[in-house]
Design an enzyme around this catalytic site. Structure first.
Site, PDB file in Angstrom:
ATOM      1  N   GLU A  11      41.223  -1.742  40.578  1.00 14.85           N
ATOM      2  CA  GLU A  11      41.614  -0.137  40.163  1.00 14.85           C
ATOM      3  C   GLU A  11      40.933   0.449  41.554  1.00 14.85           C
ATOM      4  O   GLU A  11      39.894   0.389  41.910  1.00 14.85           O
ATOM      5  CB  GLU A  11      41.248   0.300  38.835  1.00 14.85           C
TER       6      GLU A  11
ATOM      7  N   GLU B 232      49.644   9.325  31.755  1.00 13.86           N
ATOM      8  CA  GLU B 232      49.667   8.861  30.392  1.00 13.86           C
ATOM      9  C   GLU B 232      49.285   9.693  29.372  1.00 13.86           C
ATOM     10  O   GLU B 232      48.036  10.415  29.584  1.00 13.86           O
ATOM     11  CB  GLU B 232      48.752   7.522  30.344  1.00 13.86           C
TER      12      GLU B 232
ATOM     13  N   GLU C  48      42.087  12.414  32.784  1.00 10.33           N
ATOM     14  CA  GLU C  48      42.557  11.072  32.356  1.00 10.33           C
ATOM     15  C   GLU C  48      43.883  10.935  32.364  1.00 10.33           C
ATOM     16  O   GLU C  48      44.567  10.179  32.429  1.00 10.33           O
ATOM     17  CB  GLU C  48      41.679  10.826  31.014  1.00 10.33           C
TER      18      GLU C  48
END
Length: 315
Positions: A240, A288, A296
């Site tokens: 990541e 998301e 986030e």
């Protein structure tokens, strides 16, 4: 230039408005994204990946570690159901046994890795599919200068045996590398240019190595830490890396676009310490909305509508 085949994107699915899995796979293909990470076995995603030749990192979710660590038959059935059922139509590359595992569960990583490896070995897949675990760079306690990189005392207790096992089975360590967090944690001592790959020249000199960006310094500190525990031949895959486009300090579309495009263009060159190209997975495919509010929710390259958040070229 980076070899396009070394760039993937992490497909997180903590959203209630994301496209169907088959559409997501088509979006990877239409953008020339040749590798994917998923955070657990997902039959709809695996079915959609069949025949696409998209290289895959698939996680063993942290919640499965205990059962797989304690039972070789549980590991064999996990591999049978989630890997063998789709192989070779799905191009599995790595099984990540746990992601940023912390606390008491760290003792379960290695036994689970060994049981998954044994299951792949029994299936004759141990050369085609490598077993590893994905770690945060927080496992490195000393990171500056990079040549002095060493695991923290708490991480060393489990990382030493994991690194030695990776050396034994010929697998790389998967690492989640985020210059963003280093920068926002130390804005006084780290320049934004150094974090975004936009410094005009050397920022840090470490012996014969010259560092023009923070990413290389973080990765080389991890290489140094592994060398100190018998892992000088263990590679690193960047499982990541990314930059948020909103919701926090320095989280702008411009910074996110710069970081991710520069990352793609850079990783084919390796680092000052090791010129081996770094296989790299950008976090993440989508914004998301079921993640915590703030940064986030803003790591995506695409909106759930499949429109790009900003322009990136994988070609």
């Amino acid at each position: 230039m980076a070899n396009a085949r070394s760039i993937g994107v992490c497909y997180g699915s903590n959203g209630n408005n994301l496209p169907p899995k088959a559409d997501v796979v088509k979006l990877y293909q239409s953008n020339g994204i040749t590798a994917m990470r998923i955070y657990g076995p997902d039959s709809a995603a695996l079915t959609a990946l069949k025949g696409t030749n998209i290289k895959l990192i698939m996680d063993v979710p942290n919640s499965d570690l205990a059962s797989l660590a304690s039972s070789s038959s549980a590991a064999a059935s996990w591999v049978n159901k989630n890997v063998q059922a789709y192989y070779p139509s799905v191009s599995f590359r790595y099984i990540a046994v746990g992601n940023e595992v912390s606390g008491g569960d760290t003792s379960k990583i290695l036994p689970a890795m060994k049981n998954i490896y044994s299951a792949l070995l029994s299936a004759g897949l141990q050369n085609a599919i490598k077993v590893s675990t994905a770690v945060s760079t927080a496992v490195v306690g000393i990171s500056f200068p990079p040549s002095k990189g060493a695991f923290s005392s708490s991480a060393s207790s489990y990382m030493t045996s994991i690194v030695q096992y990776l050396a034994q089975i010929g697998a790389p360590l998967l690492a989640n590398v985020y210059p963003y967090f280093s920068y926002v944690g130390n804005p006084g001592s780290i320049s934004l240019d150094y974090a975004l790959f936009t410094s005009p020249g050397t920022v840090v000199t470490d012996g014969s190595y010259k560092y023009q960006n923070l990413f290389d310094a973080i990765v080389d500190a991890l290489y140094s830490a592994m060398e100190k525990v018998g892992g000088s031949n263990v590679g690193i895959v960047i499982s990541e890396s990314g930059w948020p486009s909103g919701g926090g300090n320095a989280a702008t579309m411009s910074n996110a676009q710069k970081y991710n495009q520069n990352l793609i263009n850079h990783v084919g060159k390796g680092t000052p310490k090791k010129s081996t190209p770094l296989e790299t997975y950008i976090f993440a495919m989508f914004n998301e909305n079921q993640k915590p509010a703030g940064i986030e929710q803003n790591w995506g390259l695409f909106y759930p509508s499949k429109q790009p958040v900003y322009s990136i070229s994988f070609k």
